[in-house]
Design a protein around this motif. Sequence first.
Motif, PDB file in Angstrom:
ATOM      1  N   GLU A  10       0.853  -1.167   0.097  1.00  0.00           N
ATOM      2  CA  GLU A  10       0.042   0.120   0.141  1.00  0.00           C
ATOM      3  C   GLU A  10       0.830   1.268  -0.052  1.00  0.00           C
ATOM      4  N   VAL A  11       1.764   1.325   0.755  1.00  0.00           N
ATOM      5  CA  VAL A  11       2.819   2.417   0.891  1.00  0.00           C
ATOM      6  C   VAL A  11       3.433   2.640  -0.609  1.00  0.00           C
ATOM      7  N   TYR A  12       4.049   1.762  -0.917  1.00  0.00           N
ATOM      8  CA  TYR A  12       4.589   1.717  -2.344  1.00  0.00           C
ATOM      9  C   TYR A  12       3.752   2.130  -3.342  1.00  0.00           C
ATOM     10  N   GLY A  13       2.350   1.775  -3.515  1.00  0.00           N
ATOM     11  CA  GLY A  13       1.396   2.085  -4.331  1.00  0.00           C
ATOM     12  C   GLY A  13       0.978   3.661  -4.217  1.00  0.00           C
ATOM     13  N   LYS A  14       0.998   4.203  -2.951  1.00  0.00           N
ATOM     14  CA  LYS A  14       0.581   5.527  -2.832  1.00  0.00           C
ATOM     15  C   LYS A  14       1.808   6.506  -3.417  1.00  0.00           C
ATOM     16  N   VAL A  15       3.159   6.037  -3.323  1.00  0.00           N
ATOM     17  CA  VAL A  15       4.220   6.834  -3.828  1.00  0.00           C
ATOM     18  C   VAL A  15       4.078   6.740  -5.239  1.00  0.00           C
ATOM     19  N   VAL A  16       3.674   5.619  -5.858  1.00  0.00           N
ATOM     20  CA  VAL A  16       3.721   5.554  -7.221  1.00  0.00           C
ATOM     21  C   VAL A  16       2.544   6.427  -7.929  1.00  0.00           C
ATOM     22  N   GLN A  17       1.579   6.376  -7.266  1.00  0.00           N
ATOM     23  CA  GLN A  17       0.450   6.931  -7.697  1.00  0.00           C
ATOM     24  C   GLN A  17       0.680   8.568  -7.878  1.00  0.00           C
ATOM     25  N   GLU A  18       1.551   8.987  -6.507  1.00  0.00           N
ATOM     26  CA  GLU A  18       1.902  10.559  -6.692  1.00  0.00           C
ATOM     27  C   GLU A  18       2.822  10.736  -7.984  1.00  0.00           C
ATOM     28  N   GLU A  19       3.752   9.813  -8.320  1.00  0.00           N
ATOM     29  CA  GLU A  19       4.627   9.921  -9.407  1.00  0.00           C
ATOM     30  C   GLU A  19       3.752  10.144 -10.713  1.00  0.00           C
ATOM     31  N   LEU A  20       2.967   9.391 -10.683  1.00  0.00           N
ATOM     32  CA  LEU A  20       2.074   9.108 -12.040  1.00  0.00           C
ATOM     33  C   LEU A  20       1.242  10.676 -12.503  1.00  0.00           C
ATOM     34  N   LYS A  21       1.479  11.611 -11.782  1.00  0.00           N
ATOM     35  CA  LYS A  21       0.599  12.729 -12.041  1.00  0.00           C
ATOM     36  C   LYS A  21       1.212  13.291 -13.317  1.00  0.00           C
ATOM     37  N   PRO A  22       0.388  14.180 -14.115  1.00  0.00           N
ATOM     38  CA  PRO A  22       0.713  14.709 -15.454  1.00  0.00           C
ATOM     39  C   PRO A  22       2.245  15.184 -15.514  1.00  0.00           C
ATOM     40  N   ALA A  23       2.849  15.057 -16.339  1.00  0.00           N
ATOM     41  CA  ALA A  23       4.448  15.886 -16.363  1.00  0.00           C
ATOM     42  C   ALA A  23       4.795  15.735 -17.740  1.00  0.00           C
ATOM     43  N   ASP A  24       6.162  16.278 -17.973  1.00  0.00           N
ATOM     44  CA  ASP A  24       6.574  16.017 -19.136  1.00  0.00           C
ATOM     45  C   ASP A  24       7.992  15.138 -19.029  1.00  0.00           C
ATOM     46  N   TYR A  25       8.388  14.403 -19.956  1.00  0.00           N
ATOM     47  CA  TYR A  25       9.224  13.127 -19.955  1.00  0.00           C
ATOM     48  C   TYR A  25      10.407  13.519 -20.993  1.00  0.00           C
ATOM     49  N   LEU A  26      11.613  12.888 -20.499  1.00  0.00           N
ATOM     50  CA  LEU A  26      12.734  12.822 -21.355  1.00  0.00           C
ATOM     51  C   LEU A  26      12.991  11.135 -21.340  1.00  0.00           C
ATOM     52  N   LEU A  27      13.031  10.782 -22.589  1.00  0.00           N
ATOM     53  CA  LEU A  27      13.318   9.276 -22.579  1.00  0.00           C
ATOM     54  C   LEU A  27      14.345   9.138 -23.660  1.00  0.00           C
ATOM     55  N   GLY A  28      14.783   7.631 -23.535  1.00  0.00           N
ATOM     56  CA  GLY A  28      15.808   7.309 -24.607  1.00  0.00           C
ATOM     57  C   GLY A  28      14.914   6.543 -25.447  1.00  0.00           C
TER      58      GLY A  28
END
Length: 197
Positions: free
Chosen positions: A42-60
């Motif tokens: 549950e704790v891990y899941g809450k952190v991941v959900q916070e990180e999945l908020k809209p953003a811009d991404y730099l990817l290889g």
Amino acid sequence: MRKIIVLSMISLDGVMQAPGGPKEDASGGFKYGGWTEPYGDEVYGKVVQEELKPADYLLGRKTFQIWESYWPKHSDFWPGINEGTKYVMSKTRKKSDWKKSVFLNKLADIKKLKNSKGSDIQVWGSSKLIQLLFKHDLVDELRLKIHPLTLGNGKKLFDNGTIPAAFTLVDSIVTPSGVIITNYKRAGKVKTGAVKV
């Protein structure tokens, strides 16, 4: 100026390859794809959900290709992924049908992007790109999920591009499954001294 934030799931020995599933990235004969799954709670899941908020991404390019074939069809889990701009470092790709994809082909493009106005930029996966960013001191934050296992082989977060650099711990939490979740911010040069005993 925009911050470049590296988000990575790593093992104790720094492997970051294929955390999400067996077929994610088997390159180099990597056979432990999906190694993060046993540590979800549950704790891990809450952190991941916070990180999945809209953003811009730099990817290889390789990470982008994995995402491009998966996330447009699975946006119910990550609703913001299709809305964020995906900046892709590639010398071979020039376009994609995935909306809001922009292709870069040199380091100067990344520096220009970092110096532009806009939201902070998240880097997920993209091991070779991360080495380039480290080498040129372009990483402002590290958000790491350090899992309690070693994998031996595989693509590593800290590899041939890392320069000496100091970071400051901003936040940390340990999940019930033993994952250490940290947020480090860049803090200048490495300081040395003699340990007093």
